[in-house]
Design a protein around this motif. Structure first.
Motif, PDB file in Angstrom:
ATOM      1  N   ARG A 146       0.732  -1.333   0.004  1.00 34.79           N
ATOM      2  CA  ARG A 146      -0.123   0.059   0.011  1.00 34.79           C
ATOM      3  C   ARG A 146       0.924   1.107  -0.043  1.00 34.79           C
ATOM      4  O   ARG A 146       0.675   2.244  -0.709  1.00 34.79           O
ATOM      5  CB  ARG A 146      -0.933   0.008   1.186  1.00 34.79           C
ATOM      6  CG  ARG A 146      -1.632   1.393   1.405  1.00 34.79           C
ATOM      7  CD  ARG A 146      -2.667   1.389   2.633  1.00 34.79           C
ATOM      8  NE  ARG A 146      -3.726   0.648   2.227  1.00 34.79           N
ATOM      9  CZ  ARG A 146      -4.967   1.152   2.650  1.00 34.79           C
ATOM     10  NH1 ARG A 146      -5.185   2.170   2.975  1.00 34.79           N
ATOM     11  NH2 ARG A 146      -5.808   0.081   2.313  1.00 34.79           N
ATOM     12  N   GLY A 191      -4.695   8.234  -3.521  1.00 40.06           N
ATOM     13  CA  GLY A 191      -3.840   8.135  -4.431  1.00 40.06           C
ATOM     14  C   GLY A 191      -3.736   9.217  -5.364  1.00 40.06           C
ATOM     15  O   GLY A 191      -3.330   9.164  -6.461  1.00 40.06           O
ATOM     16  N   TRP A 236      -7.460   9.240 -10.902  1.00 39.17           N
ATOM     17  CA  TRP A 236      -7.373   8.271 -11.953  1.00 39.17           C
ATOM     18  C   TRP A 236      -7.756   9.093 -13.364  1.00 39.17           C
ATOM     19  O   TRP A 236      -8.793   8.465 -14.038  1.00 39.17           O
ATOM     20  CB  TRP A 236      -8.227   7.305 -11.632  1.00 39.17           C
ATOM     21  CG  TRP A 236      -8.329   6.464 -10.418  1.00 39.17           C
ATOM     22  CD1 TRP A 236      -7.275   5.659 -10.229  1.00 39.17           C
ATOM     23  CD2 TRP A 236      -8.952   6.851  -8.925  1.00 39.17           C
ATOM     24  NE1 TRP A 236      -6.896   5.511  -8.867  1.00 39.17           N
ATOM     25  CE2 TRP A 236      -7.963   6.059  -8.170  1.00 39.17           C
ATOM     26  CE3 TRP A 236      -9.779   7.631  -8.626  1.00 39.17           C
ATOM     27  CZ2 TRP A 236      -8.428   6.119  -6.934  1.00 39.17           C
ATOM     28  CZ3 TRP A 236     -10.183   7.762  -7.441  1.00 39.17           C
ATOM     29  CH2 TRP A 236      -9.469   6.925  -6.545  1.00 39.17           C
ATOM     30  N   TYR A 267      -9.616   2.046  -2.226  1.00 34.45           N
ATOM     31  CA  TYR A 267      -8.351   1.186  -2.416  1.00 34.45           C
ATOM     32  C   TYR A 267      -8.665  -0.221  -2.617  1.00 34.45           C
ATOM     33  O   TYR A 267      -7.962  -0.918  -3.182  1.00 34.45           O
ATOM     34  CB  TYR A 267      -7.529   1.205  -1.109  1.00 34.45           C
ATOM     35  CG  TYR A 267      -6.131   0.344  -1.141  1.00 34.45           C
ATOM     36  CD1 TYR A 267      -4.977   1.097  -2.047  1.00 34.45           C
ATOM     37  CD2 TYR A 267      -6.003  -0.635  -0.674  1.00 34.45           C
ATOM     38  CE1 TYR A 267      -3.949   0.366  -2.228  1.00 34.45           C
ATOM     39  CE2 TYR A 267      -4.834  -1.356  -0.906  1.00 34.45           C
ATOM     40  CZ  TYR A 267      -3.910  -0.873  -1.679  1.00 34.45           C
ATOM     41  OH  TYR A 267      -2.365  -1.622  -1.656  1.00 34.45           O
ATOM     42  N   ARG A 281      -8.883  -0.496  -6.371  1.00 28.86           N
ATOM     43  CA  ARG A 281      -7.484  -0.184  -7.119  1.00 28.86           C
ATOM     44  C   ARG A 281      -7.105  -0.820  -8.299  1.00 28.86           C
ATOM     45  O   ARG A 281      -6.424   0.186  -9.176  1.00 28.86           O
ATOM     46  CB  ARG A 281      -6.359  -0.054  -6.005  1.00 28.86           C
ATOM     47  CG  ARG A 281      -5.803  -1.577  -5.830  1.00 28.86           C
ATOM     48  CD  ARG A 281      -5.125  -1.800  -4.667  1.00 28.86           C
ATOM     49  NE  ARG A 281      -4.560  -3.248  -4.076  1.00 28.86           N
ATOM     50  CZ  ARG A 281      -5.443  -3.781  -3.610  1.00 28.86           C
ATOM     51  NH1 ARG A 281      -6.462  -3.349  -3.093  1.00 28.86           N
ATOM     52  NH2 ARG A 281      -4.952  -5.042  -3.259  1.00 28.86           N
ATOM     53  N   ASP A 282      -7.436  -1.901  -8.538  1.00 28.02           N
ATOM     54  CA  ASP A 282      -7.274  -2.740  -9.798  1.00 28.02           C
ATOM     55  C   ASP A 282      -8.278  -1.989 -10.915  1.00 28.02           C
ATOM     56  O   ASP A 282      -8.146  -2.061 -12.246  1.00 28.02           O
ATOM     57  CB  ASP A 282      -7.181  -4.204  -9.844  1.00 28.02           C
ATOM     58  CG  ASP A 282      -6.012  -4.511  -8.947  1.00 28.02           C
ATOM     59  OD1 ASP A 282      -5.079  -3.843  -8.966  1.00 28.02           O
ATOM     60  OD2 ASP A 282      -6.320  -5.576  -8.129  1.00 28.02           O
ATOM     61  N   ALA A 287       1.373   6.559  -7.043  1.00 26.34           N
ATOM     62  CA  ALA A 287       0.015   7.334  -7.111  1.00 26.34           C
ATOM     63  C   ALA A 287       0.269   8.766  -6.971  1.00 26.34           C
ATOM     64  O   ALA A 287      -0.655   9.585  -7.551  1.00 26.34           O
ATOM     65  CB  ALA A 287      -1.113   6.589  -6.567  1.00 26.34           C
ATOM     66  N   GLU A 336      -8.782  -5.493   0.855  1.00 28.68           N
ATOM     67  CA  GLU A 336      -7.666  -5.362   0.250  1.00 28.68           C
ATOM     68  C   GLU A 336      -7.442  -6.701  -0.754  1.00 28.68           C
ATOM     69  O   GLU A 336      -6.409  -6.522  -1.668  1.00 28.68           O
ATOM     70  CB  GLU A 336      -6.484  -5.373   1.135  1.00 28.68           C
ATOM     71  CG  GLU A 336      -6.396  -3.895   1.991  1.00 28.68           C
ATOM     72  CD  GLU A 336      -5.134  -3.617   2.496  1.00 28.68           C
ATOM     73  OE1 GLU A 336      -4.040  -4.033   2.078  1.00 28.68           O
ATOM     74  OE2 GLU A 336      -5.126  -3.328   4.011  1.00 28.68           O
TER      75      GLU A 336
END
Length: 291
Positions: free
Chosen positions: A4, A67, A75, A38, A41-42, A11, A267
């Protein structure tokens, strides 16, 4: 834990019965259930607008960001664009994870100022420290130094109408010279300026009782991460209510703790679609924990 910190740096820095109901009413939140982004996050970098819409459909009313960078925003979305997406989906964001190691290490304000600006644009109240460079906290004197710097950072946040928060992992309980970093920051930071975000999973994994911490430090915990522990492997997470953590007892002390925001985080996902997982956790939070 390490992954993380690395990621953030890259990020940008009531079946339970009527007997339980009175206790669980203490956990009722007017804000509803939140999700730490998070967890997805993918998925987020590929389609942030679509992911946010799915989070709302999964039953969440709040999100906690992570991030952010001035270069890439959230993003690829600027803070203003991201705020528009949240509002379009009926979501609020009370808090965000922003690493301020630069401020702790050099005193420079460039990144910190960019985080304050973003937080204000998207309507956040808390700038939460997600973790620290371990080189900053090797000794008891280091603990005190960082606590002082946290107070300074919190005072800066206050001038902008914001509050500072701190999110724990488990390293905070490593004993050094008769004390721990967690004990130090609870004792040395100004409770009117610095709010704690307890990650319940990491407290339990560190071998501590969240309720005892609430009792020792009432009112300090404005936020909690509700993250369950896999029964077979305590290094993995699972859907809320499917693991080994007794959230009914812990969150039954929400009023004592001072909790305002209940934030689901997972997570890792094992043999389940992430969107089904977050929907299952949301449903348990509402139907069994009455959040």
């Amino acid at each position: 834990m390490t992954s993380r910190r690395t990621f953030l740096a890259q990020a940008g820095i009531v079946s339970a019965g009527m007997v339980l109901a009175p206790q669980l009413l203490l956990a009722k939140s007017k804000n509803g259930v939140g999700l730490q982004l998070y967890s997805l996050r993918d998925q987020l970098p590929k389609d942030p607008k679509g992911v946010i819409a799915k989070i709302a459909k999964a039953g969440y009313s709040e999100v906690e960001t992570f991030g952010y960078s001035k270069q890439n925003g959230f993003w690829g979305l600027s803070a203003k664009e991201f705020s528009t997406v949240l509002k379009a989906n009926g979501l609020k964001t009370p808090s965000g994870h922003y690493g301020i190691d630069e401020f702790f290490g050099t005193g420079k304000m460039d990144e910190f100022n960019s985080y304050i600006e973003a937080a204000k644009i998207i309507g956040q109240t808390y700038i939460v420290i997600p973790g620290l460079n371990h080189d900053f906290i090797k000794t008891a004197a280091d603990f005190n130094s960082i606590a002082d710097k946290m107070n300074k950072a919190a005072a800066i946040c206050k001038t902008h109408g914001l509050k500072l928060g701190y999110h724990n992992h488990n390293f905070e309980w490593k004993e050094t010279e008769g004390t721990t970093f967690y004990d130090t920051i609870l004792a040395k930071t100004d409770p009117t300026l610095v709010s704690m975000e307890m990650d319940i999973y990491w407290v339990v994994r560190a071998g501590h009782d969240p309720v005892k911490i609430f009792e020792k430090h009432p009112g300090r915990f404005a936020m909690v991460h509700v993250k369950d522990m896999d029964k077979a492997n305590n290094e993995l997470n699972t859907e809320i209510g499917s693991g080994s953590i007794d959230f009914k007892t812990i969150l039954g002390k929400a009023q004592l703790a001072g909790i305002k925001h209940f934030i689901v985080e997972q997570e890792n996902f094992t043999n389940i679609d992430p969107y089904k997982s977050i929907a299952q956790s949301s449903a348990y939070m509402k139907n069994s924990l009455h959040i």
